[in-house]
Enzyme design. Structure first.
Site, PDB file in Angstrom:
ATOM      1  N   HIS A 145       1.528  86.992   2.935  1.00 26.32           N
ATOM      2  CA  HIS A 145       2.255  85.777   3.312  1.00 26.32           C
ATOM      3  C   HIS A 145       3.201  86.052   4.469  1.00 26.32           C
ATOM      4  O   HIS A 145       3.034  85.568   5.558  1.00 26.32           O
ATOM      5  CB  HIS A 145       3.021  85.210   2.112  1.00 26.32           C
ATOM      6  CG  HIS A 145       3.462  83.797   2.334  1.00 26.32           C
ATOM      7  ND1 HIS A 145       4.542  83.485   3.128  1.00 26.32           N
ATOM      8  CD2 HIS A 145       2.946  82.632   1.923  1.00 26.32           C
ATOM      9  CE1 HIS A 145       4.670  82.172   3.175  1.00 26.32           C
ATOM     10  NE2 HIS A 145       3.718  81.625   2.462  1.00 26.32           N
ATOM     11  N   GLU A 176       2.958  84.294   8.046  1.00 25.86           N
ATOM     12  CA  GLU A 176       4.233  83.772   8.544  1.00 25.86           C
ATOM     13  C   GLU A 176       5.224  84.858   8.920  1.00 25.86           C
ATOM     14  O   GLU A 176       6.385  84.561   9.202  1.00 25.86           O
ATOM     15  CB  GLU A 176       4.845  82.835   7.477  1.00 25.86           C
ATOM     16  CG  GLU A 176       4.003  81.579   7.277  1.00 25.86           C
ATOM     17  CD  GLU A 176       4.525  80.677   6.150  1.00 25.86           C
ATOM     18  OE1 GLU A 176       5.706  80.811   5.773  1.00 25.86           O
ATOM     19  OE2 GLU A 176       3.726  79.858   5.664  1.00 25.86           O
ATOM     20  N   HIS A 208      -3.245  79.228   1.298  1.00 22.87           N
ATOM     21  CA  HIS A 208      -3.275  80.100   2.479  1.00 22.87           C
ATOM     22  C   HIS A 208      -4.613  80.825   2.607  1.00 22.87           C
ATOM     23  O   HIS A 208      -5.158  80.951   3.707  1.00 22.87           O
ATOM     24  CB  HIS A 208      -2.145  81.129   2.415  1.00 22.87           C
ATOM     25  CG  HIS A 208      -0.800  80.550   2.720  1.00 22.87           C
ATOM     26  ND1 HIS A 208      -0.511  79.891   3.891  1.00 22.87           N
ATOM     27  CD2 HIS A 208       0.349  80.525   2.000  1.00 22.87           C
ATOM     28  CE1 HIS A 208       0.749  79.488   3.883  1.00 22.87           C
ATOM     29  NE2 HIS A 208       1.296  79.860   2.749  1.00 22.87           N
TER      30      HIS A 208
HETATM   31 CO    CO Z   1       3.296  79.632   2.342  1.00 22.96          CO
END
Ligand code: CO
Length: 265
Positions: A145, A176, A208
């Site tokens: 993530h 991210e 995701h």
């Molecule tokens: Co997220």
């Protein structure tokens, strides 16, 4: 739930993707097996996920709701075990919520995330390396993530451990945080890989994994890598479904229970 004195609240971010719920359930079952006599309760920490599930008639408790449920059932001892990977934003939030409820119990503890220290990182890297042995011409790309939180340091650290374990064919990227897809692509270009296996470095193969990693859109990792000439395949489940990863969670939980073994648990 049954009346019991001890509750194990398994706190996950949650998912709105029905097939990904099995990834969470796998870890919950492993935790329950590691804590015999403790009543398992589920909590989801994401308000967005809980709102979406409630809209489908599948409500799940928040951490405060699960703790209120435990208290109402007469539990005096509560262990909140997050399935979160890192000491990140979500972990900070659930820990604060759990500690706020602590005065209502005789004993309340919050377990560590999966990746707490170097030993944990090495254990996860070893487990992933065993799941995906090196193959000539193939790179394994893990999609984590990532965020701006200081805990993001786990991702470059994990990459370093793969190098130290002689597995430079395993590349770590994040959606991210840093490193991202650009850093992964640069490393692949320096390698001899012609094939890429995409693997969610996440508890669940949720939104995701299904969209950013393997979705059909032009910006998914799958599409970008295919556009660069790699033959791309991907793993459809999250790490939560892997027995080796479930075992790491269970070992953490046993550690907490043993630490407090002398206190009448
Ligand atoms: Co997220």
């Amino acid at each position: 739930m049954q009346t019991t004195q001890k509750a194990l609240v398994c706190a996950s971010f949650g998912t709105t993707v029905p097939t990904a719920a099995a990834d969470i359930a796998g870890v919950e079952q492993a935790l329950a097996a590691a804590a015999p006599g403790w009543q398992l309760l589920r909590a989801y920490t994401s308000g967005m996920v809980r709102t979406a599930l409630a809209g489908r008639g599948q409500p799940e408790d928040s951490v405060p709701e699960a703790l209120a449920r435990a208290a109402a059932a007469g539990c005096r001892r509560v262990l909140v075990q997050p399935t979160h990977f890192l000491w990140g934003v979500e972990y900070d939030k659930l820990k604060a919520q759990a500690l706020a409820a602590a005065p209502g119990f005789d004993w309340l503890r919050v377990g560590r995330p999966l990746l707490d220290d170097t030993r944990d990182l090495r254990a996860l890297a070893g487990a992933i390396g065993a799941l995906y042995p090196a193959e000539p011409g193939r790179a394994v790309v893990l999609m984590g993530h990532g965020s701006a939180h200081r805990a993001n340091v786990v991702y470059p650290a994990l990459q370093g451990i793969f190098e130290l374990q002689s597995r430079p064919d395993i590349r770590v990227g994040t959606v991210e945080g840093w490193p991202g897809l650009a850093e992964v692509c640069a490393a692949l270009a320096r390698s001899r890989a012609s094939r890429v296996l995409l693997v969610p470095l996440m508890l669940v193969a949720g939104d995701h994994a299904q969209n950013d990693m393997a979705g059909p859109g032009p910006h998914s990792w799958r599409s970008v890598l295919a556009g660069q000439g790699y033959r791309v395949d991907w793993v459809r489940h999250g790490l939560g479904s892997e027995k080796a990863v479930q075992d790491l969670y269970a070992a953490h939980l046993r550690g907490v229970l043993q630490e407090d073994g002398a206190h009448g648990l």
